[in-house]
Design a protein around this motif. Structure first.
Motif, mmCIF file in Angstrom:
data_model
loop_
_atom_site.group_PDB
_atom_site.id
_atom_site.type_symbol
_atom_site.label_atom_id
_atom_site.label_comp_id
_atom_site.label_asym_id
_atom_site.label_seq_id
_atom_site.Cartn_x
_atom_site.Cartn_y
_atom_site.Cartn_z
ATOM 1 N N GLU A 190 -12.052 7.929 -75.759
ATOM 2 C CA GLU A 190 -11.089 7.633 -74.706
ATOM 3 C C GLU A 190 -10.400 8.894 -74.180
ATOM 4 O OE1 GLU A 190 -8.769 4.227 -75.733
ATOM 5 O OE2 GLU A 190 -7.865 4.103 -73.751
ATOM 6 N N ASN A 191 -10.049 9.828 -75.062
ATOM 7 C CA ASN A 191 -9.351 11.024 -74.591
ATOM 8 C C ASN A 191 -10.246 11.896 -73.721
ATOM 9 O OD1 ASN A 191 -10.902 11.513 -76.809
ATOM 10 N ND2 ASN A 191 -9.432 12.876 -77.855
ATOM 11 N N GLU A 192 -11.517 12.004 -74.110
ATOM 12 C CA GLU A 192 -12.477 12.757 -73.279
ATOM 13 C C GLU A 192 -12.622 12.124 -71.905
ATOM 14 O OE1 GLU A 192 -16.680 13.610 -74.467
ATOM 15 O OE2 GLU A 192 -15.741 13.861 -76.445
ATOM 16 N N ALA A 194 -10.424 10.301 -70.328
ATOM 17 C CA ALA A 194 -9.214 10.490 -69.539
ATOM 18 C C ALA A 194 -9.250 11.848 -68.838
ATOM 19 C CB ALA A 194 -7.980 10.374 -70.434
#
Lengths: 308, 538
Positions: A190-192, A194
């Protein structure tokens, strides 16, 4: 992964194995009986046959049992279908547009991509349409498929429950480039995701590629190479190699004319291909209006200049 | 010798030779006209199929260009569906056998029957011309889905018009058979004394007559859409592409029963003869033909489970689809039970029937995966579907057609087929068939879409295997055709009733005379009466 007893029949695979198991039992039963009868009642073993016209109980039984079995199969398929059609609240929405012969994915913040990147673990709803003919979005790894129909929106949803790259096929025949109308679903943490979602420019430009380099990326990403080779190989459309500056005979209606491939001709073929066609090629080039921006078309023209 | 000279093969009316055949209104000659034309089309389409498989032997192979590949599967489908499988059994075996089984001298409308053949040839000519004229061979798939079929520059209009003419031929044949069955049964042949092949053709006739006009209208609309842009299917002009899919399948699903019902009829004829006993559940088989024909009209939506049709419609069509599965299953049970306590000889027709039961069972059972909604979504438009309908259409109808050919060949030509070669061909085809099509089920479940001229490398092993299967299958086919053609000249003479059949066609000489019977027979029993057996016979 769909797990747990309450969700047993939400899984397409479980429904599949349920039906296959019953089918294998039925098939083996019928075949064993048939082969047994053929040997047991062969003419040499049983020279005097017996006429048996019917048997009401047997016939009721072999109508009733299969009826119950197929109704169970219907129910199992229906359960899984309801699951597939009920989008969970808070699903991320991505607009999918199919056109001959490429996919474009538009995210809620307006970012457009030719690859479907998705965050791991977050349900996603694809809102699907087509710009020209009927296509089909098919992601085998997640057991989902829905047609892209011009003039209306269809949808599907799924839960990206494994990371990695997965195939996305076009599943309705849509012409010459159908086979090449393939994209990739990339499930990333998820962070990648974003970070990627906020990147404004395409990575090619961010890496400082030249205009021509960007053009080379684009003809691949937008599916041009489904019909146009870049190495001189004959294909459905004219090859890009040596195209620049070439004299071509074009047909406007039934009128023939001579043109030289230059900036304005190339742009006209990209955005309004229906106006004229190059002799010897079928009139099937779709307009790229809305697929390519003016800047991107210019980059592709720069790329043509390098393909001498 | 006198008898042979009086046969329909040698006797002629005002015209001799080829002209005598082309103007003959004799149902037996018309059957052979269909058979000769159909053999050519079948071989052409088989060759196209082999080419396709060759192109798919490995990823990235370029035996044919992408556009040529798209034309290959379109033309293969159009020929196999419209020129072979739909007309096949009714036009060849039905035309030949139906009047004989009814104890009649011909069909009700012999001239209309010949006219239907000319419609068939006209349609075939249009379809074949479309390959070489205009914008080139059609590349839409046999389903002609809009808007692509309207947008493509290839010669779709002519091909579609060909299919329209073929539809006319099919309708007129259906009408002819229905009238014949109602009006021309021999004295004493009540409805429940009719052979089951006649029942099957009766159910088929109603489907041909009532469903085919929908196809005609739909195909004309496609032509109007292409020529004048009337916009019935174009969303930009207020039309709807899904409407086309509905109309197309409203015909094309019942058409599946036009293909399979006569095949079921052939199977029901052959089993009692080679088991020397009555069929088990005569009425159940007859009524299940009618049930399949009626329910078959209202299941078309199962071709559209991913098309964007409403969810409610998908659920209803799925339920109806499962309902129609039951009568087909019942027939398989009846056939198997008809072997019980028989006195069985496995001659070539029965061997083809046993192969049919295995292949058709697989086709039917995998249809359950297609009918269930959640699993359909995975396999829709993939090789699973390709495998499924080849098992039903080729393994089912195709093998039943071959069974019927071997069964009635002695009647048609007065000569026996060589049994050894026939069985070898059957086994070869059976093996090749499964090696060719079974891997496609696995490919489809793994996600391999149909109508792709190329594929990702991980699909290769099964694709290569299927291609090898196509070679075995074709070897078997060629052996069978060689054997049949050889029989016409060199087969051993056949008696009037070489298989000890009980239906009326075996009362006529082999080959039959022009008027079939010297005296019209009177019927006093059911069709499969072996009165010397144990147990009671009707």
């Amino acid at each position: 992964m769909i797990t747990g007893w309450p969700n047993l029949w939400n899984s397409t695979d479980n429904a599949f194995y349920f039906i296959i198991a019953i089918s294998i039992v039925l098939l083996l039963g019928i075949m064993a009986t048939m082969i047994f009868f053929v040997f047991r009642y062969s003419r040499s073993r049983n020279p005097r046959p017996t006429n048996i016209e019917h048997n009401a109980w047997l016939e009721i039984l072999w109508t009733a049992i299969p009826t119950v079995l197929v109704l169970a199969m219907f129910w199992v398929g229906w359960k899984g279908f309801i699951y597939k059609r009920t989008v969970p609240a808070g699903a991320m929405q991505v607009k999918v547009t199919g056109r001959m012969w490429s996919w474009s994915f538009e995210y809620e913040n307006g970012k457009i991509s030719s690859v479907l990147k998705l965050p791991f673990g977050k349900p996603v709803k694809l809102l699907i349409t087509s710009a020209d003919v009927v296509h089909g979005v098919f992601i085998p790894a997640f057991r989902v498929k829905e047609d892209a129909v011009p003039g209306r929106d269809t949808y599907l949803w799924f839960q990206p429950d494994k990371t990695g790259e997965f195939e996305l096929f076009c599943s309705e025949f849509c012409g010459t480039g159908h086979t090449k109308m393939v994209s990739t679903v990339e499930i990333i943490p998820e962070n990648e995701f974003a970070v990627w979602l906020q990147q404004k420019e395409t990575p090619a430009l961010a890496q400082g590629l030249s205009q021509a380099g960007l053009g080379a990326e684009l003809v691949r990403a937008k599916g041009c190479v489904a019909c146009h080779s870049t190495d001189g190989t004959a294909a459905t459309g004219p090859t890009f190699k040596g195209l620049w500056g070439k004299k071509e005979t074009v047909l406007r209606g039934s009128q023939e004319a001579q043109v030289t491939v230059d900036e304005s001709f190339a742009r006209s073929k990209i955005f309004s291909p229906e106006k004229e066609r190059i002799k010897g090629f079928p009139p099937i080039m779709p307009s790229q209006r809305g697929v390519l921006s003016e800047k991107e078309a210019a980059a592709i023209v720069e790329y043509f200049k390098t393909l001498r | 010798m006198e008898k042979i000279e009086a046969s329909y093969l040698s006797a002629y009316g005002q015209r001799k030779g080829l002209a005598g055949w082309l103007t003959s209104t004799d149902h037996k000659r018309i059957a052979l006209l269909y058979m000769s034309a159909m053999s050519v089309f079948f071989l052409v389409a088989t060759f196209l199929g082999v080419l396709m498989r060759l192109n798919l032997i490995a990823p990235g192979s370029h035996v044919v260009s992408p556009r040529a590949y798209n034309s290959l599967f379109t033309v293969h489908g159009v020929i196999m569906i419209f020129l072979f499988i739909i007309p096949g059994i009714p036009a060849v075996l039905g035309n030949f056998v139906l009047p004989l089984q009814l104890g009649a001298r011909d069909v009700s409308f012999p001239r209309l029957n010949l006219f239907s053949w000319y419609f068939y040839m006209g349609g075939a000519l249009c379809a074949l011309l479309s390959l070489f004229t205009g914008g080139g061979a059609p590349d839409t798939g046999w389903t002609f889905y809009v808007p692509y079929s309207v947008k493509t520059g290839t010669n779709v209009s002519l091909a579609v018009f060909g299919a329209f003419l073929l539809g006319m031929s099919s309708m007129l044949t259906g009408l002819n058979f229905l009238t014949t069955i109602h009006r021309m049964r021999a004295p004493g042949m009540t409805w429940f004394r009719m052979p089951l092949f006649v029942w099957a053709l009766y159910a088929t006739g109603w489907v041909q007559l009532l469903a085919t006009p929908v196809l005609g209208i739909t195909l004309l609309l496609v032509i109007f859409e292409r020529a004048f842009g009337i916009g019935v299917f174009d969303p930009a002009r207020g039309g709807d592409p899904i409407l086309f899919q509905h109309l197309f399948w409203i015909y094309s699903h019942p058409a599946v029963y036009i293909m399979i019902l006569p095949a079921m009829g052939v199977i029901s004829e052959i089993i009692p003869v080679f088991a020397r006993r009555t069929i088990f559940g005569y009425k159940a088989i007859a009524f299940s033909s009618l049930a399949i024909a009626i329910v078959g009209y209202i299941v078309w939506g199962h071709h559209m489970f991913t098309s964007g049709m409403s969810d409610m419609a998908r659920v209803v069509f799925s339920l109806l689809t499962f309902v129609v599965a039951v009568p087909s299953g019942v027939k398989i049970f009846n056939w198997t039970a008809s072997l019980y306590k028989g006195s069985i000889t496995v001659s070539s027709p029965l061997l083809f029937v046993l192969a049919f039961i295995f292949l058709f069972s697989i086709g039917g059972l995998t249809g359950l995966i297609n009918g269930a909604l959640s699993t359909n979504i995975q396999i829709h438009g993939t090789y699973f579907i390709v495998a499924h309908f080849h098992y039903v259409m080729f393994g089912g109808t195709g093998f039943a057609f071959f069974a019927g050919l071997h069964y009635w060949f002695p009647k048609m030509f007065g000569r026996m087929v060589d049994e050894k070669r026939a069985k070898a061909a059957c086994i070869l085809m059976f093996v090749g068939f499964n090696v060719l099509y079974f891997p496609m089920f696995i490919l489809g479940w793994q996600g391999m879409p149909r109508r792709y001229y190329d594929y990702p490398a991980h699909f290769q092993p099964l694709h290569s295997l299927a291609t090898v299967g196509s070679w075995i299958l074709v070897a078997g086919l060629l052996l069978m055709l060689h054997n049949l053609i050889r029989t016409i000249r060199h087969g051993l003479p056949a008696s009037a009733n070489p298989w000890q059949g009980t239906t009326l066609e075996w009362h006529a000489s082999s080959p039959p005379s022009i008027e079939n019977f010297d005296v019209i027979p009177t019927v006093t029993t059911g069709p499969y009466a072996y009165p010397q057996n144990n147990g009671v016979s009707s």
